[in-house]
Write an enzyme that holds these catalytic residues in place. Structure first.
Site, PDB file in Angstrom:
ATOM      1  N   LEU A   1      18.770   0.024   9.478  1.00  0.00           N
ATOM      2  CA  LEU A   1      19.860   0.640   9.474  1.00  0.00           C
ATOM      3  C   LEU A   1      20.218   0.970  10.923  1.00  0.00           C
ATOM      4  O   LEU A   1      21.555   1.194  11.473  1.00  0.00           O
ATOM      5  CB  LEU A   1      20.056   1.938   8.591  1.00  0.00           C
ATOM      6  CG  LEU A   1      21.169   2.916   8.432  1.00  0.00           C
ATOM      7  CD1 LEU A   1      22.424   2.019   8.125  1.00  0.00           C
ATOM      8  CD2 LEU A   1      20.951   4.055   7.836  1.00  0.00           C
ATOM      9  N   GLY A   2      19.383   1.644  11.602  1.00  0.00           N
ATOM     10  CA  GLY A   2      19.561   2.033  12.979  1.00  0.00           C
ATOM     11  C   GLY A   2      19.899   3.385  13.364  1.00  0.00           C
ATOM     12  O   GLY A   2      20.704   3.699  13.921  1.00  0.00           O
TER      13      GLY A   2
ATOM     14  N   ILE B   1      15.985  17.724   6.344  1.00  0.00           N
ATOM     15  CA  ILE B   1      17.042  18.326   6.219  1.00  0.00           C
ATOM     16  C   ILE B   1      16.892  19.804   6.585  1.00  0.00           C
ATOM     17  O   ILE B   1      17.747  20.678   6.808  1.00  0.00           O
ATOM     18  CB  ILE B   1      17.611  18.180   5.044  1.00  0.00           C
ATOM     19  CG1 ILE B   1      19.165  18.588   4.855  1.00  0.00           C
ATOM     20  CG2 ILE B   1      16.869  18.670   3.963  1.00  0.00           C
ATOM     21  CD1 ILE B   1      19.830  18.292   3.775  1.00  0.00           C
TER      22      ILE B   1
ATOM     23  N   ASP C   1       1.096  -2.257   4.684  1.00  0.00           N
ATOM     24  CA  ASP C   1      -0.642  -2.509   4.598  1.00  0.00           C
ATOM     25  C   ASP C   1      -0.702  -3.666   3.813  1.00  0.00           C
ATOM     26  O   ASP C   1      -1.808  -3.375   2.942  1.00  0.00           O
ATOM     27  CB  ASP C   1      -1.446  -1.301   4.590  1.00  0.00           C
ATOM     28  CG  ASP C   1      -2.640  -1.574   5.021  1.00  0.00           C
ATOM     29  OD1 ASP C   1      -3.095  -2.535   5.341  1.00  0.00           O
ATOM     30  OD2 ASP C   1      -3.612  -0.432   4.668  1.00  0.00           O
TER      31      ASP C   1
ATOM     32  N   HIS D   1      -4.871  -4.307   6.937  1.00  0.00           N
ATOM     33  CA  HIS D   1      -6.173  -4.009   7.892  1.00  0.00           C
ATOM     34  C   HIS D   1      -7.247  -4.458   7.597  1.00  0.00           C
ATOM     35  O   HIS D   1      -8.294  -4.487   8.135  1.00  0.00           O
ATOM     36  CB  HIS D   1      -6.251  -2.240   7.637  1.00  0.00           C
ATOM     37  CG  HIS D   1      -6.763  -1.956   6.293  1.00  0.00           C
ATOM     38  ND1 HIS D   1      -6.009  -1.513   5.342  1.00  0.00           N
ATOM     39  CD2 HIS D   1      -8.211  -2.005   5.857  1.00  0.00           C
ATOM     40  CE1 HIS D   1      -7.133  -1.041   4.232  1.00  0.00           C
ATOM     41  NE2 HIS D   1      -8.138  -1.451   4.670  1.00  0.00           N
TER      42      HIS D   1
ATOM     43  N   GLY E   1     -14.948  -1.343   1.852  1.00  0.00           N
ATOM     44  CA  GLY E   1     -14.932  -2.555   1.345  1.00  0.00           C
ATOM     45  C   GLY E   1     -14.055  -2.910  -0.054  1.00  0.00           C
ATOM     46  O   GLY E   1     -13.997  -4.038  -0.491  1.00  0.00           O
ATOM     47  N   ASN E   2     -13.493  -1.802  -0.774  1.00  0.00           N
ATOM     48  CA  ASN E   2     -12.722  -1.898  -1.935  1.00  0.00           C
ATOM     49  C   ASN E   2     -11.451  -2.489  -1.262  1.00  0.00           C
ATOM     50  O   ASN E   2     -10.413  -2.511  -2.130  1.00  0.00           O
ATOM     51  CB  ASN E   2     -12.825  -0.580  -2.405  1.00  0.00           C
ATOM     52  CG  ASN E   2     -13.767  -0.627  -3.648  1.00  0.00           C
ATOM     53  OD1 ASN E   2     -14.531   0.485  -3.662  1.00  0.00           O
ATOM     54  ND2 ASN E   2     -13.638  -1.259  -4.812  1.00  0.00           N
ATOM     55  N   SER E   3     -11.091  -1.926  -0.131  1.00  0.00           N
ATOM     56  CA  SER E   3      -9.631  -2.443   0.147  1.00  0.00           C
ATOM     57  C   SER E   3      -9.169  -3.826   0.051  1.00  0.00           C
ATOM     58  O   SER E   3      -9.807  -4.629   0.509  1.00  0.00           O
ATOM     59  CB  SER E   3      -9.772  -1.958   1.971  1.00  0.00           C
ATOM     60  OG  SER E   3      -9.838  -0.787   2.297  1.00  0.00           O
TER      61      SER E   3
END
Length: 532
Positions: A331-332, A338, A200, A170, A274-276
């Site tokens: 895998l599809g 569950i 990311d 990003h 800004g740390n990203s």
């Protein structure tokens, strides 16, 4: 191109006195699918797991990232001379030792941290203001504009004169231009090498023939424990070369809510805009995470920061550099929790089982070819049992192609194994375009008292209700046959449907191409044919 920018470097932020006294008072590219045929026949598990010898396939492991280690070693801290009273000397010595350890880490690692300035061309919705005040009737149109982004990164590899920087997708994705600023003020033009939006992560590079550009050492985030000290480095709000300290607050935080594959590291080290892309570092001077996002109702840090485990990043670094993208397995299937489908386990009493419900299967997918069907519950992947949706998604994405993977299934209360050759994952757009192959394309639920009452049906009515049409209605096979949400399916090909097991057993017959379905809608019974 190298330039030089001058900064006033801010001092390293120290821990609060309260926190310190607390600490001292407690004494090559992945192979593609080969031509080997995949056996779609399941193997029924007849004996307890512990008595079987199963040869498990190799797993995709991270590359031996040949990062050049930081020159020199971090020496044990040497206490400064002090004239403080003897009674307090031991306490101050412990505090000072911790402080000197942080100083040593910062001295070695901070020079590898860069500020990243990005310009990108983006689009936004705009209105045609001509003809005021009648422009309210006009349609919006897309308007292009140039945006500026600020982020951080860490230099982790050198190849000749090329230096590679790890950061967030990003921060760097779709960049028109990228500028990186080193800790000492040197400025370089950089270019985007590869990105992966599902994790990311991104890699950018710059060229330099200088020999004094430092390289960070990538550690092993699998060794982290809750309570470990960590330092977050970067350029929050443009304050270059900033350092904050904290601990690992939690491990394995799910990224599903933000559509991210990672199991994040949570830290209370302050992270801000800004740390990203900047590194999360352990006390040994090793990068253990990439700072990515914060939970911030107020817009600033409240001690809930999240970093991508560096071991996750190391799995795809070489792929990003060589191919510009991650080579993920596919895998599809569509996965569901569950809890709503535990009746399919066929247990007389409630059991503590963790697994993934297979809601739909793509008919041309590796899953279908390997024998996995809608209605199955995946409870294991190779040697990992009782897995969650997040874990299974990561296992599949990180698994090598061209290597058989073993899936343990629970089908109608019995355990099976399916052996599957994964294929390379297509783009989200390509997968969405294949929705016509999604079978059955509906999510049914068993009838209960509340459903029967809301539909105006008698207490003895049998069947399952279509809770959701899951694929595009234009290509959905049940929808094309006239079925819709809240229809109650009572019979398929002459077999009465009472439970989810009944439904999935009938629609999973491979040789059947047309399914004659009886269903109830608004108290009336209808019949239609669904083509597979």
């Amino acid at each position: 191109m190298r330039r030089f920018r001058t900064y006033m470097i801010p001092a390293v932020m120290l821990l609060s006195a309260a926190m310190l006294f607390m600490s001292c008072s407690a004494s090559e590219p992945v192979a593609k699918n080969g031509d080997e045929d995949v056996n779609g026949v399941l193997e029924r598990v007849e004996v307890p797991e512990a008595q079987q010898e199963v040869l498990l396939p190799a797993q995709k492991t991270g590359p031996a990232v040949a990062a050049q280690p930081i020159s020199g070693t971090i020496e044990p801290p040497v206490l400064r001379e002090t004239t403080r009273s003897t009674d307090l000397h031991d306490d101050y010595a412990s505090i000072e030792s911790l402080q000197n350890s942080f100083n040593a880490v910062v001295t070695k690692v901070l020079p590898t941290v860069v500020e990243i300035n990005v310009t990108a061309l983006e689009t936004r919705q705009a209105m045609d203001l001509q003809g005021w005040p009648w422009f309210f009737d006009s349609d919006p149109y897309e308007q292009e504009y140039e945006s500026n982004r600020l982020g951080s990164g860490v230099i982790f590899r050198k190849d000749g004169t090329t230096f590679y920087i790890l950061t967030n997708d990003h921060v760097a994705a779709d960049a028109n231009s990228i500028e990186v600023v080193l800790d000492d003020g040197r400025v370089y033009d950089a270019q985007l090498v590869g990105t992966d939006s599902r994790r990311d992560l991104a890699i950018v590079s710059f060229e330099s023939d200088e020999t004094d550009v430092p390289i960070a050492n990538l550690g092993d985030s699998n060794d982290l424990k809750v309570g470990d000290w960590v330092l977050a480095m970067g350029s929050p709000f443009g304050y270059v070369s900033s350092v904050t300290a904290g601990i690992v607050s939690a491990l394995g935080r799910s990224g599903r809510d933000i559509n991210n594959l990672n199991d994040f590291i949570q830290t209370d080290a302050a992270i801000n805009s800004g740390n990203s892309g900047g590194p999360l570092v352990n006390i040994y001077g090793e990068v253990v995470g990439i700072n990515t996002w914060i939970a911030a109702p107020s817009g600033g840090s409240i001690g809930l920061g999240f970093a991508i485990p560096i071991s996750n990043a190391k799995l795809i670094i070489d792929e990003l550099i060589e191919f510009g993208q991650a080579v993920d397995g596919w895998l599809g299937i569509s996965m569901l929790e569950i809890e709503q489908y535990e009746s399919l386990l066929k247990q007389d009493e409630p059991v503590d089982v963790t697994g993934v419900f297979v809601g739909n299967v793509y008919l041309d997918s590796p899953a279908y070819k390997g024998g996995i069907r809608a209605g199955d519950i995946i409870i294991g992947f190779n040697d990992k049992m009782n897995i969650t949706i997040d874990e299974l998604s990561r296992f599949i994405s990180n698994a090598p192609l061209g290597v058989e993977q073993v899936f343990t299934l629970n089908r109608a209360g019995e355990e099976y194994r399916a052996r599957v050759m994964l294929e390379q994952r297509k783009s989200d757009e390509e997968i969405s375009g294949s929705s016509s192959q999604l079978w059955p394309g509906v999510i049914p639920v068993e009838l209960d008292e509340n459903i029967l009452r809301s539909l105006g049906l008698g207490a003895k009515q049998h069947g399952v209700m279509i809770q959701m049409i899951t694929s595009s209605t234009e290509v959905n096979r049940f929808f094309q046959a006239g079925l819709a949400n809240y229809d109650v399916i009572t019979e398929i090909n002459g077999k009465e449907i009472h439970t989810l097991t009944d439904f999935y057993t009938v629609i999973s017959h491979d040789d059947t191409k047309v399914f004659n379905v009886n269903y109830i809608r608004e108290g009336k019974t209808y019949t239609t044919g669904v083509k597979k």
